[in-house]
Motif scaffolding. Structure first.
Motif, short mmCIF file in Angstrom:
data_model
loop_
_atom_site.label_atom_id
_atom_site.label_comp_id
_atom_site.label_asym_id
_atom_site.label_seq_id
_atom_site.Cartn_x
_atom_site.Cartn_y
_atom_site.Cartn_z
N LYS A 27 -19.97 18.77 -4.82
CA LYS A 27 -18.88 17.80 -5.00
C LYS A 27 -18.91 17.24 -6.42
O LYS A 27 -17.85 17.00 -7.03
N LEU A 28 -20.12 17.02 -6.95
CA LEU A 28 -20.22 16.54 -8.33
C LEU A 28 -19.70 17.59 -9.30
O LEU A 28 -18.97 17.28 -10.25
N GLU A 29 -20.07 18.85 -9.05
CA GLU A 29 -19.62 19.94 -9.91
C GLU A 29 -18.10 20.07 -9.86
O GLU A 29 -17.44 20.28 -10.88
N GLY A 30 -17.54 19.93 -8.68
CA GLY A 30 -16.09 20.06 -8.52
C GLY A 30 -15.31 18.93 -9.15
O GLY A 30 -14.10 19.06 -9.38
N SER A 31 -15.98 17.82 -9.41
CA SER A 31 -15.29 16.67 -10.01
C SER A 31 -15.47 16.57 -11.53
O SER A 31 -15.02 15.61 -12.15
N VAL A 32 -16.16 17.56 -12.12
CA VAL A 32 -16.42 17.53 -13.56
C VAL A 32 -15.10 17.64 -14.34
O VAL A 32 -14.23 18.45 -14.03
N HIS A 33 -14.97 16.79 -15.37
CA HIS A 33 -13.81 16.84 -16.29
C HIS A 33 -14.30 17.16 -17.70
O HIS A 33 -15.40 16.77 -18.09
N LEU A 34 -13.46 17.86 -18.46
CA LEU A 34 -13.76 18.20 -19.85
C LEU A 34 -12.89 17.37 -20.78
O LEU A 34 -11.70 17.14 -20.49
N PHE A 35 -13.50 16.95 -21.87
CA PHE A 35 -12.78 16.11 -22.83
C PHE A 35 -12.26 16.97 -23.98
O PHE A 35 -13.01 17.74 -24.60
N ASN A 36 -10.97 16.84 -24.24
CA ASN A 36 -10.33 17.54 -25.36
C ASN A 36 -10.33 16.59 -26.55
O ASN A 36 -9.61 15.58 -26.56
N SER A 37 -11.13 16.90 -27.56
CA SER A 37 -11.29 16.00 -28.70
C SER A 37 -10.02 15.93 -29.56
O SER A 37 -9.82 14.96 -30.29
N HIS A 71 -7.53 14.02 -27.06
CA HIS A 71 -8.18 12.85 -26.46
C HIS A 71 -7.78 12.68 -24.99
O HIS A 71 -7.51 11.58 -24.51
N THR A 72 -7.75 13.79 -24.30
CA THR A 72 -7.43 13.77 -22.87
C THR A 72 -8.52 14.48 -22.07
O THR A 72 -9.33 15.22 -22.62
N LEU A 73 -8.50 14.20 -20.78
CA LEU A 73 -9.45 14.83 -19.86
C LEU A 73 -8.70 15.83 -18.97
O LEU A 73 -7.56 15.61 -18.59
N ARG A 74 -9.36 16.92 -18.68
CA ARG A 74 -8.81 17.85 -17.70
C ARG A 74 -9.94 18.33 -16.80
O ARG A 74 -11.12 18.35 -17.19
#
Length: 300
Positions: free
Chosen positions: A255-265, A268-271
């Motif tokens: 569940k933690l892995e499935g909720s991971v978001h990446l930051f676009n520098s 400045h957004t998360l996906r």
């Protein structure tokens, strides 16, 4: 993890009963012996029974309603017991008294602490109750008049009842993952107490069949296990799938892995790292499993 407030109290009461055996000889002739210490232990023990019964019902999400279907503010021990009886068939469960420092023939048979063994008359009606609970109520309301009711037999039966409720409250499942290690499983089941033990048997489904090479034996082994289900606190299953603590931990990591978001520098957004992460509930195939016997299991 929430602290268990009941089992340590039970263990202390068990210790005090053991210590009492060095001052009173525990044999059949002494079962009606009563004393201030026995009275005190009986009051504490049955008070614990009332409290743990209430918490067991809470954990099982049992609610009590009045005739108008409103939640009742006052619930009595007998009400709690009736619900727990539906779940666990407590009135049929055997408990052995295994205290080292006592006559081995102190009881002719195994204890059935939740079997109502006392009859009395109230308002012209005959009622049944547990002898230990009857004694508890008598000495709680008038200790001087009913002091002799606080005897050794009632104390042992009450503590056996508390022991049984603690096992159901602990809700332990034991398993041997890679081998049919019966000794390991039975050691766990018998490790709850130094003075009491519960019955256990193999879990046999209704569609089990007798092997042809057993047809001429003097008893049906499958029927033997089936008869033992009702009085057993634990059922032993072979080649059984369960969810272990490791499985639960693996589920949490998924569940933690499935909720991971990446930051676009740059933006400045998360996906989300995964657009469609597939969760799989982890389970473990075990060679041998010991589970608490609930009435739903008995009916299988």
């Amino acid at each position: 993890m929430q602290q268990n407030l009941f089992f340590p109290v039970y263990k202390q009461l068990e210790k005090e009963l053991d210590e009492l055996s060095y001052f009173i000889t525990f044999d059949k002739k002494q079962l009606k012996t009563y004393s201030i210490k026995i009275s005190e232990l009986l009051l504490r023990t049955v008070s614990e029974i009332e409290n743990i019964s209430k918490e067991l019902c809470k954990r099982e999400k049992i609610k009590f309603y009045d005739k108008n279907k409103h939640i009742r503010k006052v619930v009595y021990f007998n009400d709690y017991f009736e619900k727990l009886e539906d779940l666990f068939l407590l009135s049929k469960k055997y408990v052995s008294f295994d205290l080292d420092n006592c006559n081995e023939n102190i009881f002719d048979v195994k204890l059935v602490p939740f079997k109502k063994d006392k009859t009395y008359t109230l308002n012209g009606k005959t009622k049944s109750i547990w002898s230990w609970y009857y004694a508890y109520n008598k000495i709680k309301h008038d200790r001087v008049k009913f002091f002799r009711y606080a005897n050794l037999e009632c104390l042992i039966k009450a503590l056996a009842a508390l022991f049984l409720l603690n096992i159901y409250y602990l809700n332990k499942t034991f398993y041997s993952e890679n081998s049919y290690d019966t000794d390991y499983i039975l050691e766990k089941i018998e490790g709850f107490s130094k003075i009491f033990s519960v019955d256990y048997t193999m879990a046999i489904s209704d569609d089990e069949r007798i092997s042809p090479n057993l047809k001429d034996t003097f008893f049906n082994p499958i029927e033997f296990f089936r008869i033992g289900r009702e009085s057993s606190t634990y059922l032993l299953y072979s080649d059984y799938v369960i969810r272990t603590s490791s499985d639960e931990a693996a589920d949490m990591l998924d569940k933690l892995e499935g909720s991971v978001h990446l930051f676009n520098s740059e933006t400045h957004t998360l996906r989300k790292k995964y657009d469609n992460y597939q969760y799989t509930e982890h389970t473990t195939q075990c060679k041998l499993v010991a589970k608490l016997n609930r009435e739903i299991d008995v009916q299988k």
